[in-house]
Design a protein around this motif. Structure first.
Motif, PDB file in Angstrom:
ATOM      1  N   PHE A  47       0.741  -1.129  -0.096  1.00 41.55           N
ATOM      2  CA  PHE A  47      -0.137   0.024  -0.005  1.00 41.55           C
ATOM      3  C   PHE A  47       1.012   1.217   0.009  1.00 41.55           C
ATOM      4  O   PHE A  47       1.823   1.296   0.955  1.00 41.55           O
ATOM      5  N   VAL A  48       0.780   1.888  -1.019  1.00 44.21           N
ATOM      6  CA  VAL A  48       1.623   3.081  -1.055  1.00 44.21           C
ATOM      7  C   VAL A  48       0.794   4.492  -1.686  1.00 44.21           C
ATOM      8  O   VAL A  48       0.092   4.402  -2.405  1.00 44.21           O
ATOM      9  N   PHE A  49       1.074   5.324  -0.739  1.00 41.89           N
ATOM     10  CA  PHE A  49       0.193   6.692  -0.777  1.00 41.89           C
ATOM     11  C   PHE A  49       1.055   7.941  -1.403  1.00 41.89           C
ATOM     12  O   PHE A  49       1.935   8.298  -0.367  1.00 41.89           O
ATOM     13  N   VAL A  50       0.807   8.313  -2.508  1.00 38.74           N
ATOM     14  CA  VAL A  50       1.982   9.331  -3.082  1.00 38.74           C
ATOM     15  C   VAL A  50       1.403  10.845  -3.032  1.00 38.74           C
ATOM     16  O   VAL A  50       0.502  11.072  -3.782  1.00 38.74           O
ATOM     17  N   ASP A  51       1.577  11.323  -1.737  1.00 43.04           N
ATOM     18  CA  ASP A  51       1.073  12.822  -1.598  1.00 43.04           C
ATOM     19  C   ASP A  51       2.056  13.670  -1.401  1.00 43.04           C
ATOM     20  O   ASP A  51       2.472  14.391  -0.076  1.00 43.04           O
ATOM     21  N   GLY A  52       3.042  14.051  -2.055  1.00 41.82           N
ATOM     22  CA  GLY A  52       3.729  15.128  -2.117  1.00 41.82           C
ATOM     23  C   GLY A  52       4.776  15.128  -3.334  1.00 41.82           C
ATOM     24  O   GLY A  52       4.830  14.388  -4.018  1.00 41.82           O
ATOM     25  N   ASN A  53       5.472  16.329  -3.289  1.00 43.78           N
ATOM     26  CA  ASN A  53       6.034  16.558  -4.711  1.00 43.78           C
ATOM     27  C   ASN A  53       5.108  16.525  -5.930  1.00 43.78           C
ATOM     28  O   ASN A  53       5.407  15.350  -6.709  1.00 43.78           O
ATOM     29  N   HIS A  54       4.216  17.484  -5.979  1.00 39.18           N
ATOM     30  CA  HIS A  54       3.228  17.305  -6.934  1.00 39.18           C
ATOM     31  C   HIS A  54       3.771  17.614  -8.437  1.00 39.18           C
ATOM     32  O   HIS A  54       3.203  18.710  -9.035  1.00 39.18           O
ATOM     33  N   GLN A  55       4.648  16.987  -8.994  1.00 40.32           N
ATOM     34  CA  GLN A  55       5.269  17.286  -9.944  1.00 40.32           C
ATOM     35  C   GLN A  55       5.140  16.055 -11.140  1.00 40.32           C
ATOM     36  O   GLN A  55       5.454  15.005 -10.520  1.00 40.32           O
ATOM     37  N   LYS A  56       5.264  16.225 -12.307  1.00 41.49           N
ATOM     38  CA  LYS A  56       5.206  14.924 -13.362  1.00 41.49           C
ATOM     39  C   LYS A  56       6.178  14.347 -13.215  1.00 41.49           C
ATOM     40  O   LYS A  56       6.171  13.045 -12.913  1.00 41.49           O
TER      41      LYS A  56
ATOM     42  N   ALA B 103       1.277  12.954 -16.027  1.00 42.11           N
ATOM     43  CA  ALA B 103       1.891  11.778 -15.385  1.00 42.11           C
ATOM     44  C   ALA B 103       0.615  10.664 -15.017  1.00 42.11           C
ATOM     45  O   ALA B 103       1.112   9.485 -15.211  1.00 42.11           O
ATOM     46  N   TRP B 104      -0.525  11.070 -14.818  1.00 41.44           N
ATOM     47  CA  TRP B 104      -1.584  10.141 -14.336  1.00 41.44           C
ATOM     48  C   TRP B 104      -1.935   9.378 -15.697  1.00 41.44           C
ATOM     49  O   TRP B 104      -2.220   8.212 -15.678  1.00 41.44           O
ATOM     50  N   ALA B 105      -1.933   9.954 -16.924  1.00 40.85           N
ATOM     51  CA  ALA B 105      -2.052   9.213 -18.003  1.00 40.85           C
ATOM     52  C   ALA B 105      -1.047   8.051 -18.288  1.00 40.85           C
ATOM     53  O   ALA B 105      -1.207   7.155 -18.804  1.00 40.85           O
ATOM     54  N   GLN B 106       0.387   8.582 -17.968  1.00 48.18           N
ATOM     55  CA  GLN B 106       1.335   7.725 -18.373  1.00 48.18           C
ATOM     56  C   GLN B 106       1.105   6.733 -17.332  1.00 48.18           C
ATOM     57  O   GLN B 106       1.730   5.217 -17.724  1.00 48.18           O
ATOM     58  N   ILE B 107       0.891   6.732 -16.057  1.00 43.61           N
ATOM     59  CA  ILE B 107       0.852   5.531 -15.149  1.00 43.61           C
ATOM     60  C   ILE B 107      -0.551   4.674 -15.733  1.00 43.61           C
ATOM     61  O   ILE B 107      -0.052   3.275 -15.613  1.00 43.61           O
ATOM     62  N   LYS B 108      -1.468   5.061 -16.083  1.00 45.69           N
ATOM     63  CA  LYS B 108      -2.608   4.335 -16.713  1.00 45.69           C
ATOM     64  C   LYS B 108      -2.111   3.510 -17.896  1.00 45.69           C
ATOM     65  O   LYS B 108      -2.411   2.232 -17.949  1.00 45.69           O
TER      66      LYS B 108
ATOM     67  N   PHE C 278     -11.014  11.485  -9.262  1.00 48.22           N
ATOM     68  CA  PHE C 278     -10.466  13.080  -9.352  1.00 48.22           C
ATOM     69  C   PHE C 278      -9.626  13.492  -8.305  1.00 48.22           C
ATOM     70  O   PHE C 278      -8.453  13.999  -8.614  1.00 48.22           O
ATOM     71  N   TRP C 279      -9.760  13.325  -7.234  1.00 50.68           N
ATOM     72  CA  TRP C 279      -8.791  13.953  -5.991  1.00 50.68           C
ATOM     73  C   TRP C 279      -7.816  12.896  -5.868  1.00 50.68           C
ATOM     74  O   TRP C 279      -6.696  13.318  -5.658  1.00 50.68           O
ATOM     75  N   ILE C 280      -8.110  11.810  -6.081  1.00 55.94           N
ATOM     76  CA  ILE C 280      -6.887  10.665  -5.835  1.00 55.94           C
ATOM     77  C   ILE C 280      -7.161   9.572  -7.168  1.00 55.94           C
ATOM     78  O   ILE C 280      -8.384   9.474  -7.589  1.00 55.94           O
ATOM     79  N   GLY C 281      -6.017   8.867  -7.444  1.00 59.31           N
ATOM     80  CA  GLY C 281      -6.447   7.841  -8.312  1.00 59.31           C
ATOM     81  C   GLY C 281      -5.788   6.586  -7.994  1.00 59.31           C
ATOM     82  O   GLY C 281      -4.660   6.686  -7.035  1.00 59.31           O
ATOM     83  N   LEU C 282      -6.427   5.390  -8.052  1.00 58.12           N
ATOM     84  CA  LEU C 282      -6.135   4.143  -7.491  1.00 58.12           C
ATOM     85  C   LEU C 282      -5.429   3.246  -8.424  1.00 58.12           C
ATOM     86  O   LEU C 282      -5.929   3.398  -9.532  1.00 58.12           O
ATOM     87  N   VAL C 283      -4.409   2.573  -8.264  1.00 59.70           N
ATOM     88  CA  VAL C 283      -3.605   1.890  -9.356  1.00 59.70           C
ATOM     89  C   VAL C 283      -3.388   0.504  -8.682  1.00 59.70           C
ATOM     90  O   VAL C 283      -3.161   0.232  -7.813  1.00 59.70           O
TER      91      VAL C 283
END
Length: 262
Positions: A181-190, A224-229, A241-246
């Motif tokens: 379980f990893v929650f990435v909530d910091g350094n909001h850069q691509k 970044a979200w598009a590339q992750i998907k 919207f607020w968060i994305g689950l992978v």
């Protein structure tokens, strides 16, 4: 100042997103029905929110070290703890969703990038009391307030690591056999977001959940979200919207991407 791009993205998401109805994935339907839309009250909600309320009236002023993309609201280096609590802490609705996700998936380990004042960390540790929680924070004085909150709540085993994510995250990942379980909530850069994602990939497994915060924060975060998907190891994503689950589900014939109203 109102961010019209962000508002437009939000309205488009609301128009396109679904609720539990019309979902043809049993896995995602169950997730939405029993976890995302579970609004039942929990004792832990009151306990953590009591800490939030104390933080909101905390008049101490601390020096904030921002190693990421900064804040849309206030980038002053000297900040009142109460203002940080009002502007930077994850809102109860989302923090409590993270709690429910951790309860549901029962992780053995949790990594949080971006401790802030520690309220979300407390939700996660309460959700999985037997899990080893690693929470990384770039700002020493913010981390100090979080440490006070962990002690107040009786969670002295949380591993709070202060410093640059780039310096500390590789070592944390290296010492864990599999990431749960990893929650990435910091350094909001691509580039940073994609880097952390790539660092996690060698340790993901079928039960891994990666969560990315603020996926519509900027054009870079949307990219970044598009590339992750699109990554070949990713099989299911849920865009709230607020968060994305992978999720990583080997053997699926094709990817599935869901926009869920929340």
């Amino acid at each position: 100042m109102l961010n019209f791009r962000f508002v437009k993205d939000y309205l488009l998401h609301r128009l396109r997103a679904k609720n539990r109805h019309g979902l043809h994935s049993p896995f995602v339907y169950k997730l939405v029905d029993t976890v995302i839309y579970d609004y039942a009250d929990q004792k832990v909600y009151h306990e953590v929110e009591n800490i939030r309320r104390k933080l909101l009236v905390d008049n101490r002023v601390i020096s904030v070290t921002d190693l990421g993309a900064g804040s849309h609201l206030n980038n002053n280096k000297q900040k009142r703890v109460g203002d940080i609590a009002a502007n930077a802490l994850k809102q109860p609705k989302l923090a409590q969703l993270l709690y429910r996700l951790a309860v549901h998936f029962k992780p053995r380990n949790i990594i949080e990038l971006g401790t802030c004042l520690g309220t979300t960390t407390l939700y996660l540790q309460n959700a999985a009391p037997d899990a080893q929680v690693y929470t990384l924070e770039g700002c020493p004085q913010t981390a100090g307030i979080a440490h006070e909150n962990f002690e107040q709540a009786g969670f002295t085993a949380i591993d709070l690591i202060t410093g640059n994510f780039d310096d500390n995250l590789p070592g944390v990942i290296k010492n864990i056999d599999q990431l749960d379980f990893v929650f990435v909530d910091g350094n909001h850069q691509k580039d940073a977001t994609l880097k952390y994602f790539e660092w996690c990939l060698p340790k993901v497994h079928e039960g891994t959940l990666l969560i990315f915060d603020d996926i519509y924060w900027s054009e870079g975060m949307k990219e970044a979200w598009a590339q992750i998907k699109a990554h070949p190891q990713v099989s299911v994503t849920v865009d709230l919207f607020w968060i994305g689950l992978v999720f990583f589900k080997p053997g699926r014939a094709e990817k599935e991407h869901f926009l869920i109203r929340y």
